[in-house]
Scaffold this motif. Structure first.
Motif, PDB file in Angstrom:
ATOM      1  N   PRO A 775       0.829  -1.209   0.000  1.00 13.71           N
ATOM      2  CA  PRO A 775       0.000   0.000   0.000  1.00 13.71           C
ATOM      3  C   PRO A 775       0.862   1.257   0.000  1.00 13.71           C
ATOM      4  O   PRO A 775       2.038   1.229   0.367  1.00 13.71           O
ATOM      5  CB  PRO A 775      -0.797  -0.129   1.297  1.00 13.71           C
ATOM      6  CG  PRO A 775      -0.005  -1.033   2.165  1.00 13.71           C
ATOM      7  CD  PRO A 775       0.811  -1.930   1.270  1.00 13.71           C
ATOM      8  N   ASN A 776       0.252   2.364  -0.414  1.00  9.89           N
ATOM      9  CA  ASN A 776       0.856   3.703  -0.340  1.00  9.89           C
ATOM     10  C   ASN A 776       2.215   3.805  -1.035  1.00  9.89           C
ATOM     11  O   ASN A 776       3.135   4.452  -0.534  1.00  9.89           O
ATOM     12  CB  ASN A 776       1.007   4.142   1.125  1.00  9.89           C
ATOM     13  CG  ASN A 776      -0.334   4.202   1.815  1.00  9.89           C
ATOM     14  OD1 ASN A 776      -1.295   4.702   1.243  1.00  9.89           O
ATOM     15  ND2 ASN A 776      -0.417   3.651   3.025  1.00  9.89           N
ATOM     16  N   LYS A 779       3.392   8.738  -4.874  1.00  9.41           N
ATOM     17  CA  LYS A 779       2.377   9.755  -4.607  1.00  9.41           C
ATOM     18  C   LYS A 779       1.274   9.637  -5.649  1.00  9.41           C
ATOM     19  O   LYS A 779       1.471   9.024  -6.702  1.00  9.41           O
ATOM     20  CB  LYS A 779       3.022  11.147  -4.694  1.00  9.41           C
ATOM     21  CG  LYS A 779       4.002  11.414  -3.565  1.00  9.41           C
ATOM     22  CD  LYS A 779       4.659  12.763  -3.737  1.00  9.41           C
ATOM     23  CE  LYS A 779       5.601  12.739  -4.925  1.00  9.41           C
ATOM     24  NZ  LYS A 779       6.471  13.867  -5.053  1.00  9.41           N
ATOM     25  N   GLU A 780       0.165  10.273  -5.378  1.00  9.20           N
ATOM     26  CA  GLU A 780      -0.960  10.163  -6.304  1.00  9.20           C
ATOM     27  C   GLU A 780      -0.637  10.756  -7.667  1.00  9.20           C
ATOM     28  O   GLU A 780      -1.228  10.394  -8.672  1.00  9.20           O
ATOM     29  CB  GLU A 780      -2.198  10.839  -5.712  1.00  9.20           C
ATOM     30  CG  GLU A 780      -3.340   9.844  -5.516  1.00  9.20           C
ATOM     31  CD  GLU A 780      -4.579  10.517  -4.969  1.00  9.20           C
ATOM     32  OE1 GLU A 780      -5.380  10.963  -5.792  1.00  9.20           O
ATOM     33  OE2 GLU A 780      -4.709  10.595  -3.733  1.00  9.20           O
ATOM     34  N   HIS A 785       1.550   4.274  -8.665  1.00 16.67           N
ATOM     35  CA  HIS A 785       1.333   4.424  -7.226  1.00 16.67           C
ATOM     36  C   HIS A 785       0.251   3.447  -6.795  1.00 16.67           C
ATOM     37  O   HIS A 785      -0.507   2.922  -7.622  1.00 16.67           O
ATOM     38  CB  HIS A 785       0.943   5.865  -6.877  1.00 16.67           C
ATOM     39  CG  HIS A 785      -0.368   6.297  -7.433  1.00 16.67           C
ATOM     40  ND1 HIS A 785      -0.487   6.944  -8.643  1.00 16.67           N
ATOM     41  CD2 HIS A 785      -1.628   6.170  -6.952  1.00 16.67           C
ATOM     42  CE1 HIS A 785      -1.752   7.197  -8.887  1.00 16.67           C
ATOM     43  NE2 HIS A 785      -2.472   6.734  -7.880  1.00 16.67           N
ATOM     44  N   THR A 786       0.219   3.182  -5.514  1.00 16.03           N
ATOM     45  CA  THR A 786      -0.836   2.323  -4.973  1.00 16.03           C
ATOM     46  C   THR A 786      -1.574   3.102  -3.890  1.00 16.03           C
ATOM     47  O   THR A 786      -1.004   3.995  -3.249  1.00 16.03           O
ATOM     48  CB  THR A 786      -0.255   1.038  -4.367  1.00 16.03           C
ATOM     49  OG1 THR A 786       0.683   1.381  -3.353  1.00 16.03           O
ATOM     50  CG2 THR A 786       0.427   0.185  -5.419  1.00 16.03           C
ATOM     51  N   ASN A 787      -2.820   2.738  -3.698  1.00 17.21           N
ATOM     52  CA  ASN A 787      -3.596   3.440  -2.673  1.00 17.21           C
ATOM     53  C   ASN A 787      -3.379   2.792  -1.294  1.00 17.21           C
ATOM     54  O   ASN A 787      -2.593   1.849  -1.163  1.00 17.21           O
ATOM     55  CB  ASN A 787      -5.073   3.515  -3.073  1.00 17.21           C
ATOM     56  CG  ASN A 787      -5.712   2.127  -3.158  1.00 17.21           C
ATOM     57  OD1 ASN A 787      -5.187   1.165  -2.590  1.00 17.21           O
ATOM     58  ND2 ASN A 787      -6.824   2.020  -3.863  1.00 17.21           N
ATOM     59  N   ARG A 788      -4.113   3.266  -0.311  1.00 16.93           N
ATOM     60  CA  ARG A 788      -3.866   2.768   1.064  1.00 16.93           C
ATOM     61  C   ARG A 788      -4.253   1.304   1.208  1.00 16.93           C
ATOM     62  O   ARG A 788      -3.894   0.649   2.180  1.00 16.93           O
ATOM     63  CB  ARG A 788      -4.637   3.627   2.070  1.00 16.93           C
ATOM     64  CG  ARG A 788      -6.128   3.631   1.807  1.00 16.93           C
ATOM     65  CD  ARG A 788      -6.843   4.526   2.784  1.00 16.93           C
ATOM     66  NE  ARG A 788      -8.021   5.102   2.165  1.00 16.93           N
ATOM     67  CZ  ARG A 788      -9.134   5.388   2.832  1.00 16.93           C
ATOM     68  NH1 ARG A 788      -9.201   5.163   4.138  1.00 16.93           N
ATOM     69  NH2 ARG A 788     -10.152   5.915   2.217  1.00 16.93           N
ATOM     70  N   ASP A 795      -7.976   6.331  -4.623  1.00 15.79           N
ATOM     71  CA  ASP A 795      -8.288   6.007  -3.231  1.00 15.79           C
ATOM     72  C   ASP A 795      -9.810   5.865  -3.078  1.00 15.79           C
ATOM     73  O   ASP A 795     -10.558   6.760  -3.486  1.00 15.79           O
ATOM     74  CB  ASP A 795      -7.762   7.112  -2.316  1.00 15.79           C
ATOM     75  CG  ASP A 795      -7.716   6.638  -0.889  1.00 15.79           C
ATOM     76  OD1 ASP A 795      -7.416   5.443  -0.677  1.00 15.79           O
ATOM     77  OD2 ASP A 795      -8.017   7.444   0.004  1.00 15.79           O
TER      78      ASP A 795
END
Lengths: 1043, 84
Positions: A775-776, A779-780, A785-788, A795
Motif C-alpha cells: 500500500p501507499n 504519490k498520487e 502508485h498504490t492506494n492505502r 483512493d
C-alpha cells in the motif's frame, strides 16, 4: 605457415612496394583529379545545404554525402600523387580515412551522437527549438532524405571514385625499403589483386549477406548493417596496399562499435580499451604491469557490480568484457614470452575485432597466431576459406533454428522415454548456435587476412572425451593448454607422469569452470554458480582426465598397422565409441542446463518404455548409427590420407585449391539462397511452406514462449545457460528503444521501475493469499502508485458511495502491469469513460476497484475475493481470466505445498493428500501429479467464487482476456465452459487484439504484457461490450435502487 | 646437425606414426598444426628431447613455434644446446 614458396622464387627481379613497379604520374594528372574531386565535393556539399523549415542546414541526404565522399577521395588521391616524401604519406592516410568513411556511407551506417546508446538515422534535435519549427524542420528533412534515400547509383559512383583514387595512388607509389626477402615475398603474395578471383569472392560474400538477411540470422543489426559494413569493407580492403589494411580494418571495427553504441558510448568503450592496452605497455617491469592490469580489472569489476556508478551505459559492458576479459590474458602471456611482435595496429586489430561488437560470446583468439598468420598464405585461399566458414556458420545457425523451433522440449514435457531422449539430444544440439556464431566470426576475420585456424572440428564425431575436448572449442583448449596445463605439468615434471597429468588436467577443468563464471560475471554483472554447474565440470574433468591417462598408455601400445588398415570390426568399434561419447556428453549437458539436481533427477521419473517408444526411437537409433559411422569413416579417411596432405603445396596446387574451394561453396550458397526464396520453396515444397516461412523469422520458440508465459524463467538467475537465445534478448535492451520509452512513460518520477525489481513493489505473505501489492507506494501524482489498500488505483472508501455501482476486479499482472501508468490501465480507463459518459439515469457514479496483482492465479483470486474484496461491498465482481490460468494454478498449489503454506480449504487439502504431494518433493513431480486434476481444480475455484458472490449479493462476471501471443489458448474452451457452468456471466474477449500488429502492443521480445496502447484497445472493446450488454452493469435483483 | 633431425624423426615415426612411410614425414610436415602432436604427444616429445639432449624445455616453448616441423625442432634443440 604455408608460405608460398613458388612466389618466393619468382621475386628475384627488383621488388617494388606492394608488388607494383613505380610509374611516373604526371603532376598535371594529379592536379586535374584533385580539381575534379574538389569540384564534386563542393557541389555535393552545396546541394546538401538547404532550407529546412526554419533555417539553412545540412540535410545529410544520402546522394549528397556519397558524392561528397567520393569527390573528396578523388581530391585526396590527386593531391597525394603530387606530394613528395612524408607529405605523400599523410595523403595516403587521409585516403584511408576517407575510404573508411565511404564504407560507412555505402553500408548506410547510422551515426548517433547522443549520450544514450540508441542508434538513429538523423541529426539530433534541439529540444529548445519551438515545437512548430521542429515539426516543420522534421517534415522538410524527411522529404529531403526520402527524395534521395536508397540511392545505389550515388554509392556506386562514390566507390568508383574511391577505387580510382586508390588506383592512382598505388600506381604512383615510390619504392620503399623492404625489411627482408621473406617479407617482400609475403607482401607480394598478399598484395597482388586478381580481378576474377576478387569478383568471385565478393559475389559469394554478397550472396551470403543476402542469405543472412533472408533468414534473419543472428540479428537485424548484424544482418543489415554490420554485414554490409563487412561487404563494402572487404571490397575496399582488397585493393588497399598491405601496409594500410590493418589500419583500415581497425577503422572498420571502430565504425562498427560506433554503429552499435553511438559515438559517446563507443568513445567510452574505446577509451577504456586503450587504457587497458596502454597498461600492458607501461614502461615498467613486466611483473609490475600484471598487478596494474589486475587493479584496473578490479576497478572495472566494482563498476560492473554497481558499487560505484559508471558514467557509461550498461550496454557496453558485455562487448567491452568480451573484447578484453580473455584476450588481455593471452596478450600479456604473449608479451611476457615474446611470442609475437606487437605493433600499434596489430594490437588494436586484436582487441577491437570487427565482428566482436555483436557477439558477446567470442572465441579466445591467440595473439601470436593472430599476428603470425596474417596473410601467411595465398590471400585468395584465405578469403575463400573465410567464406566457407561463414557459410558453415549459416548452416549451423539454420540447423540450430530448426532444432530450437521444432525439436527442443521443456523439462516439464518429459513424460516418456521418447521425450526424455528428445530432451537430452535436442538440448545438447542447441550448441549449434554457438558453433554457428564462432564459424561466422572466424570466417569474417579470414576475409580481412587473419588466417586463423579452425575453431571447431565436428565435435559430434568425437570418439573419446579427450577427443571431444580437442574438437569442441579448439581455441579454448589451446588457451588452457598454454596458460594452465603446460605450466603446471612442467612445474611438476619431477612427479610421476600420471600424477602430474591428473593434477594438471584437474586444474584445467577447475579453472575452466571458474572462468565460465568469470565470463558471465563480466557479461551479466553478477556471479552465480549452482550444484549442476559444479557437477558438470567435475564429472567432465574426471572423464577427460581418465581418458587422458588411457590415451597416454594406449599410445605406447599402438601397433604398426593401427590407423592405416582398419577392419570392419575396428570401424564398428569406432562407431560405437562415437555414439557412447555423444550419449554421455548429452547426459552431462542435461545436468548442466538443469536448474537444480532435483530437477535433473526428476527427468528420469518416466514410465517404462512402451512399444510406441520402441517404434519412435528405433529410427532415431539407426540415424545415430549412420551419423556415427560417417564420423568413423571420415576419421579413417583422414588417417589414410596421412601425411600426404601435409606436404607443401606448390603454386599450381594452390591455383586448383581456389577453384576447388570456391566452386562448391559458391554453388552451395546459391542453392541455399534459391531454396530460401518463397517463390521457389512455395512451388517445390508447398507442404513445407509454413515451416520455411517460420524458419525465416528470428524469434523465441513456442516452448520458450510457453515457459515464459508460465513464469518458468522468472526465478532462474542463470538463464544464459538454459537458453542462450532468451538471454540474448534480455541483453538486447540497448537495441530496443521502446523499453526506455515505456519505462519513462510508466514512471518518470517515482523511480519504482527497474528491470528486475518488480517484486520490491510487492509483499510476500506466508499465507494462502500469497503476494500482495504494497500500500501507499508513490504519490498520487506519480504514474505508478498504490492506494492505502494496496491497489494500483484511486483512493476509495471501504463503504461505497450512495447511488454508485461498485465493481471489484480480480486479475493478474496484465491488469496492473508496471509498464503502464495508473491512469492508462484499462480498468481505470473504463471507469473514467463510464463516469464521463454517465447520464446518471441509473447510477450516480461507477467505481472499478482494481484488486489485481502480478503473478496472481485463480487460487490467489479466490483468496483475494474472500479476504480483500468482500469488505468493500461491491455490487459486481469482475473475474479476469487469462490463458494458462489452469497451469499457473497447478504451479501455485505445488508452491504452496513446497513452502508449507497453510491451506484453508478442505478440497485443496484433500487434493494434496490424494495426489500424494509432499513438501520435499521435486516441484516438477508435484506439477505432473496435479496436472490430471487441473480442470477439477479450476472448476472448484470458479464455483467457490460464485458461491461467495451469491452469499453477498454480488453479480459474478467472468471476462476471458487473451494473451498477445497465442499462448495457453488450449485452455480457453475449458475455462469458458467451467465458468459458465459455475454460474458466471461469461464475456469472451478473445480476438480483442485482432487486426493490430501484435509487436507494437507489448514492451519487448520477452515481456508480452499489453503496453499502454494494448490497454487502450482492451478498454475500448470492454466498454463497447458493456454498452451492448447493459445487464453486465446490473446489480443483483435485491440491490437495484433507481434514482 | 642431420643427426638431431633424423633422431627426432625416428622417434616421432615410432611413437606417434607407427606404420607410416618414413618418406611421408618430411622436414616441413606440420606436426602440431597437422594434428600429429596433440598435448600428450607433445609432452612425450618434450621428455624425449630433454632426456636425449639434456636440455630444459620451458612451458611456453612447447608450442607451434618450436615444435611444428622437424626443421623447427632441430633449430630449437640447437638453440638450447650449450654450445649454441
Amino acid at each position: 605457415m604455408t608460405t608460398n614458396t613458388a612466389t618466393v622464387t619468382r621475386t628475384a627481379a627488383p621488388f617494388w612496394r606492394n608488388g607494383f613497379h613505380p610509374q611516373r604520374i604526371p603532376l598535371w594528372l594529379g592536379a586535374l583529379v584533385a580539381l575534379l574531386g574538389a569540384t564534386i565535393t563542393v557541389l555535393a556539399v552545396k546541394a546538401d545545404w538547404m532550407f529546412l523549415g526554419d533555417a539553412y542546414r545540412f540535410a545529410l541526404r544520402q546522394t549528397d554525402v556519397a558524392m561528397a565522399c567520393g569527390g573528396f577521395a578523388l581530391f585526396a588521391g590527386g593531391i597525394t600523387v603530387m606530394l613528395p616524401g612524408a607529405w605523400r604519406r599523410a595523403g595516403e592516410w587521409l585516403l584511408i580515412v576517407v575510404a573508411a568513411l565511404a564504407v560507412i556511407v555505402a553500408a548506410d551506417i547510422p551515426i548517433n551522437f547522443s549520450a544514450n546508446n540508441q542508434t538513429s538515422a538523423g541529426p539530433t534535435e534541439n529540444p529548445s527549438r519551438p515545437q512548430h519549427l521542429r515539426q516543420r524542420r522534421t517534415a522538410f528533412l524527411k522529404a529531403a532524405q526520402e527524395a534521395a534515400s536508397h540511392d545505389p547509383t550515388s554509392k556506386f559512383i562514390m566507390l568508383i571514385f574511391l577505387g580510382g583514387a586508390v588506383g592512382l595512388v598505388r600506381s604512383s607509389a615510390p619504392a620503399r625499403e623492404q625489411r627482408d626477402a621473406t617479407r617482400q615475398a609475403r607482401s607480394l603474395s598478399a598484395d597482388t589483386p586478381a580481378i576474377t578471383r576478387f569478383v568471385s569472392l565478393e559475389v559469394q560474400l554478397g550472396l551470403l549477406v543476402l542469405l543472412m538477411q533472408q533468414f534473419n540470422l543472428v540479428s537485424p543489426l548484424f544482418n543489415h548493417q554490420i554485414m554490409l559494413l563487412i561487404f563494402f569493407g572487404f571490397l575496399v580492403h582488397y585493393f588497399l596496399p598491405l601496409e594500410y589494411r590493418q589500419p583500415f580494418f581497425v577503422f572498420l571495427s571502430l565504425s562498427a562499435i560506433v554503429c552499435v553504441f553511438g559515438v559517446v558510448q563507443a568513445s567510452w568503450l574505446v577509451a577504456i580499451g586503450l587504457t587497458l592496452i596502454g597498461l600492458c605497455h607501461l614502461p615498467v617491469g613486466f611483473k609490475l604491469r600484471i598487478p596494474l592490469v589486475a587493479l584496473a580489472g578490479f576497478s572495472l569489476a566494482e563498476l560492473r557490480v554497481g558499487w560505484f556508478h559508471a558514467p557509461w551505459s550498461d550496454a557496453i559492458w558485455p562487448i567491452l568484457a568480451s573484447m578484453f576479459m580473455f584476450r588481455l590474458i593471452v596478450y600479456l602471456y604473449s608479451l611476457q614470452h615474446r611470442k609475437a611482435p606487437v605493433t600499434f595496429w596489430s594490437s588494436l586489430s586484436y582487441f577491437f575485432l570487427l565482428p566482436n561488437v555483436v557477439f558477446p560470446l567470442f572465441p579466445v583468439v591467440d595473439y601470436a597466431t593472430f599476428y603470425r598468420n596474417y596473410y601467411d598464405a595465398d590471400r585468395h585461399l584465405i578469403h575463400q576459406r573465410g567464406l566457407k566458414w561463414i557459410f558453415w556458420g549459416v548452416i549451423h545457425l539454420l540447423l540450430y533454428r530448426y532444432i530450437y523451433y521444432y525439436v527442443v522440449i521443456a523439462p516439464d514435457a518429459v513424460d516418456s522415454v521418447t521425450n526424455l531422449v528428445r530432451y537430452l539430444i535436442s538440448n545438447f544440439l542447441l550448441i549449434l548456435r554457438l558453433s554457428g556464431q564462432f564459424h561466422l566470426v572466424i570466417g569474417v576475420l579470414l576475409l580481412f587476412g587473419f588466417d586463423l585456424p579452425r575453431i571447431m572440428n565436428r565435435y559430434w564425431h568425437a570418439s573419446s572425451f579427450t577427443d571431444f575436448w580437442r574438437r569442441a572449442n579448439i581455441y579454448w583448449r589451446d588457451f588452457m593448454q598454454r596458460v594452465v596445463f603446460y605450466p603446471i605439468y612442467f612445474r611438476l615434471r619431477h612427479w610421476p607422469a600420471t600424477a602430474s597429468l591428473l593434477l594438471a588436467t584437474g586444474v584445467v577443468f577447475f579453472i575452466t569452470w571458474a572462468l565460465h563464471g568469470y565470463q558471465w560475471f563480466w557479461i551479466r554483472g553478477s556471479y552465480s554458480t549452482s550444484g549442476p554447474d559444479i557437477l558438470f565440470w567435475s564429472v567432465f574433468g574426471v572423464v577427460v582426465a581418465a581418458n587422458t591417462l588411457y590415451d597416454a598408455r594406449a599410445a605406447a601400445r599402438k601397433t604398426a598397422t593401427a590407423g592405416l588398415d582398419r577392419s570392419f570390426r575396428q570401424l564398428a568399434l569406432h562407431t560405437l565409441r562415437i555414439m557412447g561419447v555423444f550419449s554421455v556428453i548429452c547426459l552431462l549437458w542435461s545436468i548442466w542446463i538443469s536448474s537444480s539436481l532435483a530437477e535433473w533427477v526428476s527427468l528420469w521419473n518416466v514410465p517404462a518404455p512402451t512399444w510406441n517408444d520402441v517404434k519412435v526411437l528405433t529410427p532415431v537409433l539407426l540415424a545415430g548409427i549412420a551419423l556415427a559411422a560417417w564420423g568413423a569413416l571420415a576419421a579413417r579417411k583422414e588417417e589414410l590420407r596421412g601425411l600426404g596432405a601435409s606436404a607443401s603445396a606448390p603454386a599450381a596446387a594452390a591455383e586448383k585449391s581456389f577453384l576447388a574451394t570456391a566452386l562448391p561453396t559458391g554453388a552451395a550458397i546459391v542453392a541455399l539462397l534459391l531454396a530460401s526464396l518463397p517463390g521457389i520453396y512455395g512451388r517445390v515444397a508447398p507442404r513445407l511452406t509454413a515451416t520455411l516461412d517460420e524458419m525465416r523469422q528470428e524469434k523465441l520458440s513456442r516452448t520458450d514462449l510457453a515457459m515464459l508465459e508460465r513464469g518458468y524463467y522468472e526465478n532462474l538467475t542463470r538463464v544464459e545457460r538454459f537458453n542462450s537465445q532468451l538471454w540474448e534478448r534480455y541483453n538486447k535492451a540497448p537495441a530496443q528503444p521502446e523499453e526506455k520509452r515505456d519505462a519513462d512513460e510508466a514512471n518518470p518520477k517515482s523511480g519504482l521501475w527497474t528491470e528486475d525489481d518488480w517484486r520490491v513493489n510487492y509483499l510476500q505473505t506466508a499465507e494462502f493469499i500469497g503476494i500482495l501489492l504494497r500500500p501507499n507506494l508513490g504519490k498520487e501524482t506519480d504514474v505508478f502508485h498504490t492506494n492505502r489498500w494496496g491497489m494500483r488505483d484511486k483512493d476509495y472508501d471501504k463503504k461505497p458511495p450512495p447511488g454508485s455501482l461498485r465493481i471489484a476486479m480480480v486479475g493478474g499482472s496484465p491488469e496492473v502491469y508496471k509498464g503502464v501508468a495508473n491512469d492508462k490501465l484499462w480498468p481505470t480507463v473504463v471507469e473514467d469513460r463510464l463516469n464521463s459518459e454517465n447520464d446518471h439515469r441509473i447510477y450516480n457514479q461507477y467505481e472499478i476497484l482494481n484488486f489485481a496483482a502480478a503473478t496472481h492465479t485463480a487460487l490467489h483470486r479466490l483468496a483475494m475475493v474472500e479476504n480483500k474484496v468482500l469488505p468493500f461491498q461491491p455490487n459486481i465482481l469482475w473475474y479476469i481470466a487469462h490463458p494458462s490460468d489452469r497451469t499457473k494454478s497447478i504451479n501455485r498449489l505445488a508452491e504452496i505445498v513446497m513452502t508449507g503454506t497453510p491451506i484453508p480449504y478442505d478440497y485443496l487439502r484433500q487434493l494434496v493428500q490424494k495426489t500424494g504431494l509432499k513438501r520435499d518433493m521435486e516441484v516438477r513431480t508435484m506439477r505432473a501429479r496435479l496436472a490430471p486434476y487441473g480442470n477439477e481444480l479450476i472448476n472448484w475455484v470458479y464455483r467457490q467464487i460464485v458461491q461467495d458472490c451469491r452469499e453477498h449479493s454480488i453479480v459474478p462476471v467472468f471476462f476471458y482476456l487473451p494473451n498477445l501471443k497465442p499462448l495457453g489458448d488450449e485452455e480457453t474452451a475449458d475455462h469458458l465452459r467451467l465458468a459458465s457452468e459455475a454460474g458466471f456471466k461469461v464475456v469472451n474477449l478473445s480476438g480483442v487484439f485482432d487486426g493490430y500488429d501484435e509487436r507494437t502492443l507489448h514492451r519487448n521480445d520477452w515481456d508480452f504484457h499489453p503496453n499502454t496502447q494494448g490497454h487502450a484497445i482492451i478498454a475500448d472493446r470492454l466498454y463497447e461490450t458493456l454498452k451492448k450488454n447493459p445487464d453486465l452493469l446490473e446489480k443483483a435483483k435485491t440491490q437495484v435502487t433507481k434514482r | 646437425m642431420e643427426d638431431i633431425k633424423s633422431t627426432i624423426k625416428d622417434y616421432i615415426l615410432k611413437e606417434f606414426l607407427p606404420g607410416e612411410k618414413p618418406d611421408n614425414l618430411t622436414e616441413s610436415t606440420p606436426l602440431v598444426t597437422g594434428g600429429i602432436l596433440d598435448s600428450i604427444a607433445t609432452l612425450k616429445l618434450v621428455s624425449f628431447l630433454e632426456e636425449r639432449y639434456g636440455i630444459r624445455v620451458e612451458p611456453h616453448e612447447a608450442d607451434v613455434d618450436n615444435l611444428n616441423t622437424l626443421n623447427d625442432i632441430e633449430r630449437y634443440v640447437q638453440s638450447k644446446l650449450p654450445n649454441a
